[in-house]
Design a protein around this motif. Structure first.
Motif, PDB file in Angstrom:
ATOM      1  N   GLY A 193       0.863  -1.113  -0.108  1.00 25.10           N
ATOM      2  CA  GLY A 193       0.137   0.104   0.035  1.00 25.10           C
ATOM      3  C   GLY A 193       1.037   1.318   0.153  1.00 25.10           C
ATOM      4  O   GLY A 193       1.947   1.267  -0.831  1.00 25.10           O
ATOM      5  N   ALA A 194       0.542   2.265   0.874  1.00 22.79           N
ATOM      6  CA  ALA A 194       1.355   3.609   0.854  1.00 22.79           C
ATOM      7  C   ALA A 194       2.544   3.411   1.581  1.00 22.79           C
ATOM      8  O   ALA A 194       3.656   3.920   1.397  1.00 22.79           O
ATOM      9  CB  ALA A 194       0.511   4.764   1.464  1.00 22.79           C
ATOM     10  N   PRO A 254      -0.668  -2.946  -4.282  1.00 19.33           N
ATOM     11  CA  PRO A 254      -1.676  -2.085  -4.051  1.00 19.33           C
ATOM     12  C   PRO A 254      -2.463  -2.738  -2.646  1.00 19.33           C
ATOM     13  O   PRO A 254      -2.590  -3.897  -2.553  1.00 19.33           O
ATOM     14  CB  PRO A 254      -2.547  -2.248  -5.357  1.00 19.33           C
ATOM     15  N   GLU A 255      -3.127  -2.031  -1.819  1.00 21.02           N
ATOM     16  CA  GLU A 255      -3.455  -2.536  -0.732  1.00 21.02           C
ATOM     17  C   GLU A 255      -4.852  -3.437  -1.042  1.00 21.02           C
ATOM     18  O   GLU A 255      -5.185  -4.322  -0.352  1.00 21.02           O
ATOM     19  CB  GLU A 255      -4.111  -1.314   0.218  1.00 21.02           C
ATOM     20  N   TRP A 256      -5.749  -2.845  -1.951  1.00 26.86           N
ATOM     21  CA  TRP A 256      -6.782  -3.712  -2.389  1.00 26.86           C
ATOM     22  C   TRP A 256      -6.504  -4.995  -2.700  1.00 26.86           C
ATOM     23  O   TRP A 256      -7.524  -5.987  -2.522  1.00 26.86           O
ATOM     24  CB  TRP A 256      -7.681  -2.860  -3.497  1.00 26.86           C
ATOM     25  N   ARG A 259      -6.044  -7.040   0.343  1.00 24.00           N
ATOM     26  CA  ARG A 259      -7.322  -7.362   1.038  1.00 24.00           C
ATOM     27  C   ARG A 259      -8.233  -8.357   0.412  1.00 24.00           C
ATOM     28  O   ARG A 259      -8.847  -9.115   0.932  1.00 24.00           O
ATOM     29  CB  ARG A 259      -7.866  -5.920   1.088  1.00 24.00           C
ATOM     30  N   SER A 266      -5.590  -9.587   6.340  1.00 24.27           N
ATOM     31  CA  SER A 266      -4.835  -8.507   5.937  1.00 24.27           C
ATOM     32  C   SER A 266      -4.458  -7.398   6.700  1.00 24.27           C
ATOM     33  O   SER A 266      -3.525  -6.585   6.550  1.00 24.27           O
ATOM     34  CB  SER A 266      -5.494  -8.056   4.475  1.00 24.27           C
ATOM     35  N   PHE A 270      -1.472  -4.257   7.348  1.00 24.74           N
ATOM     36  CA  PHE A 270      -1.894  -2.621   7.498  1.00 24.74           C
ATOM     37  C   PHE A 270      -2.120  -2.067   8.628  1.00 24.74           C
ATOM     38  O   PHE A 270      -1.997  -1.069   8.543  1.00 24.74           O
ATOM     39  CB  PHE A 270      -3.004  -2.885   6.381  1.00 24.74           C
TER      40      PHE A 270
END
Length: 306
Positions: A193-194, A254-256, A259, A266, A270
């Motif tokens: 993710g970020a 990517p986070e999605w 998840r 997940s 995060f």
């Protein structure tokens, strides 16, 4: 000391046994023969194997209990049956150990039991130590909170209880780092993710030495954050790992995607945990690896030939 250990064949347990060679150990295992094979290189005649706790009526003969048993929490998606296995493997074993302590005229002087920084949930960018009190409905918190509550049942004037709120334990032969090495070595590593979420981490050497420190320090009791004094963000960890392996750091996940693949579990990737080991350092424990760069350098160069 005579020490009863659960989880001795696990990721942390096998490393811990290397430091306990001067003690008489009783290892609890559902499959003693398999455990003997796994631990053969560590057994110098000081290890005895126990198939089930029902073979004991009390713990009068033991000086200490180290309870590390538990189904790995991050290995499988958290479907209903897997959640039950994760809870059962921790809670029921601990309940049986506590009951044996209660049945003892001379119970062990120390009861060390596992937990994790997942107890604290997602604390975003806030720094915290063991004094933080939380009540959450997240699965990791509920697992750890109940595990700790059960273990505290062993506490008495004769027995001190230490709870190990463990961060991400780093060693190339297992755990999170082992899973990450191949993609990073292929140049495919990057932040999740970020990458702004904090990661409480600890070098395996410091992890097992800290357990021994708590075992031998009669003033140690209560919850301890077993993580290095300098937590890092996921991005900083990722960059440092790529640099240590001399690989590019261009991609990210990517986070999605995670998840979708991992579902509820997940959150382990995060949730942000900027945890500090305040009680451990105040007790006098000195970390060999307090910062991520020398920790990764040691772990990866030391094991480069393996």
């Amino acid at each position: 000391m005579q020490i009863l250990i659960t989880g001795a064949t696990g990721f942390i347990g096998k490393e811990l046994l290397k430091l306990l060679a001067s003690h008489q150990l009783v290892v609890l295992s559902r499959d003693p023969e398999a455990a003997k094979n796994k631990l053969a290189h560590l057994d110098h005649g000081h290890i005895r194997y126990l198939n089930q706790l029902e073979e004991l009526s009390n713990l009068n003969d033991f000086d200490a209990v180290i309870n590390l048993a538990g189904e790995p929490i991050a290995d499988k998606r958290w479907r209903s049956e897997q959640k039950k296995r994760i809870c059962y493997s921790r809670w029921v074993t601990t309940e049986k150990l506590v009951a044996l302590c209660g049945a003892s005229r001379q119970p062990p002087s120390v009861f060390i039991s596992g937990s994790a920084v997942g107890y604290y949930g997602d604390q975003q960018q806030s720094e915290f130590d063991e004094s933080l009190q939380v009540t959450l409905n997240t699965f990791p918190h509920q697992v750890c909170a109940q595990w700790e509550n059960i273990a505290l049942g062993a506490q008495s004037e004769q027995t001190r209880v230490c709870l190990l709120r463990t961060g991400v334990v780093l060693a190339p032969q297992g755990g999170a780092l082992k899973k990450m090495l191949l993609p990073y070595r292929l140049g495919l590593g990057g932040p999740i993710g970020a990458g702004n979420q904090y990661m409480a981490w600890i070098h395996m050497q410091d992890m097992v030495q800290a357990i021994v420190y708590l075992l031998e320090n009669p003033s140690a009791q209560g919850a301890f954050n077993l993580c290095a004094p300098h937590p890092v963000t996921n991005r900083e960890f990722s960059q440092t790992l790529a640099q240590t392996l001399h690989r590019p750091h261009l991609l990210f996940t990517p986070e999605w995607v995670l998840r979708l693949l991992m579902g509820e579990s997940s959150m382990l990737l995060f949730d942000s945990a900027c945890a500090k080991p305040k009680k451990l350092t105040e007790l006098g424990f000195q970390f060999t690896y307090s910062r991520i760069q020398p920790a990764l350098k040691h772990l990866l160069q030391h094991n480069s030939g393996k």
